[in-house]
Write an enzyme that holds these catalytic residues in place. Structure first.
Site, mmCIF file in Angstrom:
data_model
loop_
_atom_site.group_PDB
_atom_site.id
_atom_site.type_symbol
_atom_site.label_atom_id
_atom_site.label_comp_id
_atom_site.label_asym_id
_atom_site.label_seq_id
_atom_site.Cartn_x
_atom_site.Cartn_y
_atom_site.Cartn_z
ATOM 1 N N PHE A 170 0.818 -1.218 0.000
ATOM 2 C CA PHE A 170 0.000 0.000 0.000
ATOM 3 C C PHE A 170 0.851 1.267 0.000
ATOM 4 O O PHE A 170 0.338 2.354 0.210
ATOM 5 C CB PHE A 170 -0.920 0.011 1.233
ATOM 6 C CG PHE A 170 -1.881 -1.143 1.260
ATOM 7 C CD1 PHE A 170 -3.083 -1.073 0.578
ATOM 8 C CD2 PHE A 170 -1.584 -2.307 1.953
ATOM 9 C CE1 PHE A 170 -3.978 -2.138 0.588
ATOM 10 C CE2 PHE A 170 -2.472 -3.382 1.974
ATOM 11 C CZ PHE A 170 -3.673 -3.296 1.289
ATOM 12 N N LEU A 171 2.174 1.137 -0.185
ATOM 13 C CA LEU A 171 3.024 2.322 -0.007
ATOM 14 C C LEU A 171 2.696 3.431 -1.012
ATOM 15 O O LEU A 171 2.438 3.170 -2.184
ATOM 16 C CB LEU A 171 4.503 1.951 -0.115
ATOM 17 C CG LEU A 171 5.073 1.365 -1.417
ATOM 18 C CD1 LEU A 171 5.323 2.433 -2.464
ATOM 19 C CD2 LEU A 171 6.365 0.649 -1.123
ATOM 20 N N ASN B 205 -7.590 0.980 -3.305
ATOM 21 C CA ASN B 205 -7.110 1.906 -4.337
ATOM 22 C C ASN B 205 -8.252 2.551 -5.119
ATOM 23 O O ASN B 205 -8.205 3.735 -5.436
ATOM 24 C CB ASN B 205 -6.172 1.182 -5.310
ATOM 25 C CG ASN B 205 -4.727 1.517 -5.000
ATOM 26 O OD1 ASN B 205 -4.436 2.091 -3.964
ATOM 27 N ND2 ASN B 205 -3.826 1.158 -5.898
ATOM 28 N N CYS C 285 -0.513 3.284 -10.324
ATOM 29 C CA CYS C 285 -1.472 2.372 -9.678
ATOM 30 C C CYS C 285 -2.946 2.697 -9.903
ATOM 31 O O CYS C 285 -3.698 1.834 -10.346
ATOM 32 C CB CYS C 285 -1.188 2.319 -8.185
ATOM 33 S SG CYS C 285 0.349 1.475 -7.845
HETATM 34 N N1 LIG Z 1 4.595 1.948 -7.491
HETATM 35 C C1 LIG Z 1 3.761 1.946 -6.472
HETATM 36 O O1 LIG Z 1 3.582 2.942 -5.810
HETATM 37 C C2 LIG Z 1 3.024 0.682 -6.081
HETATM 38 C C3 LIG Z 1 2.346 0.645 -4.857
HETATM 39 C C4 LIG Z 1 1.674 -0.506 -4.494
HETATM 40 C C5 LIG Z 1 1.656 -1.598 -5.355
HETATM 41 N N2 LIG Z 1 2.299 -1.532 -6.557
HETATM 42 C C6 LIG Z 1 2.278 -2.712 -7.420
HETATM 43 O O2 LIG Z 1 3.525 -3.395 -7.308
HETATM 44 C C7 LIG Z 1 3.894 -3.971 -8.575
HETATM 45 C C8 LIG Z 1 5.250 -3.467 -9.009
HETATM 46 O O3 LIG Z 1 5.162 -2.064 -9.164
HETATM 47 P P1 LIG Z 1 6.460 -1.163 -9.328
HETATM 48 O O4 LIG Z 1 5.986 0.245 -9.323
HETATM 49 O O5 LIG Z 1 7.495 -1.587 -8.352
HETATM 50 O O6 LIG Z 1 6.903 -1.595 -10.798
HETATM 51 P P2 LIG Z 1 8.309 -1.306 -11.534
HETATM 52 O O7 LIG Z 1 8.028 -1.381 -12.975
HETATM 53 O O8 LIG Z 1 8.922 -0.080 -10.945
HETATM 54 O O9 LIG Z 1 9.226 -2.534 -11.090
HETATM 55 C C9 LIG Z 1 9.054 -3.855 -11.523
HETATM 56 C C10 LIG Z 1 10.418 -4.506 -11.668
HETATM 57 O O10 LIG Z 1 10.245 -5.880 -12.022
HETATM 58 C C11 LIG Z 1 11.299 -6.241 -12.900
HETATM 59 N N3 LIG Z 1 10.997 -7.470 -13.629
HETATM 60 C C12 LIG Z 1 10.228 -7.645 -14.742
HETATM 61 N N4 LIG Z 1 10.234 -8.939 -15.133
HETATM 62 C C13 LIG Z 1 11.018 -9.607 -14.238
HETATM 63 C C14 LIG Z 1 11.436 -10.953 -14.121
HETATM 64 N N5 LIG Z 1 11.018 -11.894 -14.970
HETATM 65 N N6 LIG Z 1 12.266 -11.272 -13.106
HETATM 66 C C15 LIG Z 1 12.701 -10.339 -12.235
HETATM 67 N N7 LIG Z 1 12.356 -9.040 -12.306
HETATM 68 C C16 LIG Z 1 11.506 -8.670 -13.293
HETATM 69 C C17 LIG Z 1 11.426 -5.021 -13.801
HETATM 70 O O11 LIG Z 1 12.671 -4.978 -14.458
HETATM 71 C C18 LIG Z 1 11.279 -3.893 -12.769
HETATM 72 O O12 LIG Z 1 12.519 -3.502 -12.231
HETATM 73 C C19 LIG Z 1 2.757 -3.646 -9.531
HETATM 74 O O13 LIG Z 1 1.820 -4.680 -9.527
HETATM 75 C C20 LIG Z 1 2.138 -2.411 -8.886
HETATM 76 O O14 LIG Z 1 0.785 -2.260 -9.219
HETATM 77 C C21 LIG Z 1 2.994 -0.433 -6.926
#
Ligand SMILES: NC(=O)c1ccc[n+]([C@@H]2O[C@H](COP(=O)([O-])OP(=O)(O)OC[C@H]3O[C@@H](n4cnc5c(N)ncnc54)[C@H](O)[C@@H]3O)[C@@H](O)[C@H]2O)c1
Length: 464
Positions: A161-162, A221, A275
């Site tokens: 939830f960050l 969300n 998100c």
């Molecule tokens: N950004 C936010 O504030 C936030 C908050 C809560 C939840 N989320 C959720 O968390 C998830 C990730 O979001 P994010 O913002 O960190 O995404 P992001 O795109 O910043 O990071 C995802 C990472 O996964 C890596 N990746 C892709 N395929 C891979 C594989 N096969 N093996 C290893 N690594 C791999 C990518 O290279 C990337 O570095 C999403 O589902 C998002 O909805 C995001």
């Protein structure tokens, strides 16, 4: 605990860093070699190129190669032995039809399942979904593990939830920790990871089913976006349709009621980020697939998208602005303050709308997101992006411009009226997507035009 974190973006990197502070042995991996090299360097500058969150690079530097290790996805085979828990944090972007693209997620799941099937130690390991994934995905993960004959493994959902910009603080002291699992063994492992939160007086530690945990994330969300869209769809419309409504007083008057949140009680040119838009589209798709109506969510989404760009049309219609061949100063590129993240930012739509209306140049400034913007507005992909130049301050961005557009709520834009007066002469149009100029009436008195979300177009002739 020995913990693996798959995917080191905003969520994976922050989570890995913060749990390494608790003394767990954390191995975080990614397919992006450059990212891993930057994190391994421990150099804040290199790390912040990818994730720029207050306090994050300090935690990484402190724990690097003691409790926190970074490696490439190809190199995890050797360390998977003896792992207690694996957090899955890959991206889950939207498909064109709004559903979640699970291709990255399934790639991670299959990769891990293949390696886990070959383990020698066969101790209990739990795979935990931290990414936001459709309801039923933990169950699907269970299927992947079965398909690969992985012994002694469980699945769980532990949604994140960050809020960006406050990611470290909120990971260290979350409002709640939600854990959905089936087996007591898996709850136990996760309780040990989060031991300091389990009996915390202020942090709700909620144990439930995987499906409920997945649903909590989507409900939370979409509710937040609903509240933001309520203020935009009702508050902003009130202020724009009727004379003499003071948006700031409206907000204070309404939120004086303890049942009504002050968070989100603002009007703006829309909420961006990776998100809100993605998650609401995914839930709409999930409802439709389940034969349920999604009208409320669709309206919330539509209002938010409308807000992102409607000020450009209002400027033409209400303020008589002509963008053709003009220079616009654009303040704010990130989707919100305190982050360099531009995913789904309003600025993306604003830039495209301005270029579509023939502006000669856009002079942009953002305290953190300029490098990110150069990636998003790559002239090799669209030659019109050559019209964007990047500047070191609001003052520099405004030099020689015909109009100003404020797109992000950076605190440093709040006192902008003096800078405007010192940089550009009236008549000059200020378009304020975030209501960042509290003393806007003084600008209007001096002959500037002021067009903001939640107010009619204000200019000297109208106000006198
Ligand atoms: N950004 C936010 O504030 C936030 C908050 C809560 C939840 N989320 C959720 O968390 C998830 C990730 O979001 P994010 O913002 O960190 O995404 P992001 O795109 O910043 O990071 C995802 C990472 O996964 C890596 N990746 C892709 N395929 C891979 C594989 N096969 N093996 C290893 N690594 C791999 C990518 O290279 C990337 O570095 C999403 O589902 C998002 O909805 C995001």
């Amino acid at each position: 605990m020995k913990i693996l974190v798959a995917g080191t973006g905003f969520v994976g990197l922050t989570h890995a860093a913060v749990i390494s502070e608790y003394g767990h042995e954390v191995y975080a991996y990614d397919v992006d070699e450059k990212k891993i090299a930057a994190y391994c360097s421990g150099d804040p500058k290199q790390i912040e190129e990818y994730v720029n969150e207050p306090g994050l690079s300090e935690i990484i530097a402190e724990n690097l190669n003691r409790y926190l290790f970074f490696l490439h996805a190809n190199d995890i085979e050797n360390i998977i032995e003896g792992t207690d828990a694996i957090f899955l944090c890959p991206p889950t972007p939207p498909n064109p039809n709004g559903s979640s693209d699970l291709s990255y997620y399934l790639e991670v799941a299959n990769h891990l399942a293949r390696l886990l099937a070959k383990r020698h130690d066969q101790r209990r390991v739990v795979l935990i979904n931290k990414s936001t994934v459709p309801i039923g995905t933990a169950r699907r993960l269970e299927g992947v593990l079965k398909q690969h004959n992985v012994p002694n493994a469980g699945v769980a959902s532990n949604p994140e939830f960050l809020p960006e910009g406050d990611a470290v603080e909120k990971s260290r002291r979350p409002d709640r920790v939600v854990v959905g699992a089936d087996a007591e063994d898996d709850f136990k492992i996760i309780r040990r990871i989060y031991s300091q939160f389990v009996n915390h007086v202020r942090i709700r530690y909620i144990e439930t089913t995987p499906e409920t945990a997945e649903a909590i994330k989507y409900t939370a969300n979409t509710l937040l976006l609903t509240y933001i869209s309520f203020w935009n769809g009702v508050g902003a419309r009130l202020g724009e349709a009727f004379p003499n409504i003071r948006m700031e007083d409206l907000k204070r008057g309404v939120t004086a009621d303890g049942r009504i949140s002050t968070w989100g009680s603002y009007v703006s040119n829309g909420a961006g980020g990776s998100c809100f838009g993605k998650d609401i589209q995914s839930l709409i798709y999930q409802f439709k697939s389940a034969g349920q109506p999604a009208d409320l969510l669709q309206a919330v989404y539509d209002i938010n998208e409308f807000q992102k760009v409607y000020l450009v049309d209002r400027a033409i219609q209400e303020a008589g602005a002509n963008f053709n061949n003009r220079t616009v100063a654009l303040l704010g590129l990130a989707f919100k303050q305190r982050t360099n993240d531009m995913r789904d930012a309003s600025s993306l739509q604003v830039v495209n709308a301005l270029l579509g209306r023939g502006v000669k140049s856009i002079r942009a400034y953002d305290p953190l997101a300029m490098n990110e913007a150069r990636r998003f507005f790559n002239p090799d992909q669209n030659h019109l992006f050559e019209r964007i130049s990047y500047h070191n301050s609001p003052r520099e961005a405004m030099q020689g411009s015909d109009m100003l557009f404020i797109s992000t709520d950076w605190e440093e834009f709040r006192g902008l009226s003096r800078t405007i007066e010192q940089s550009v002469q009236p008549p000059y149009l200020v378009i304020d997507g975030r209501r960042m100029i509290p003393d806007y009436m003084e600008l209007v008195e001096r002959g500037y035009g002021y067009l903001a979300v939640g107010s009619p177009y204000l200019h000297k002739n109208a106000s006198s």
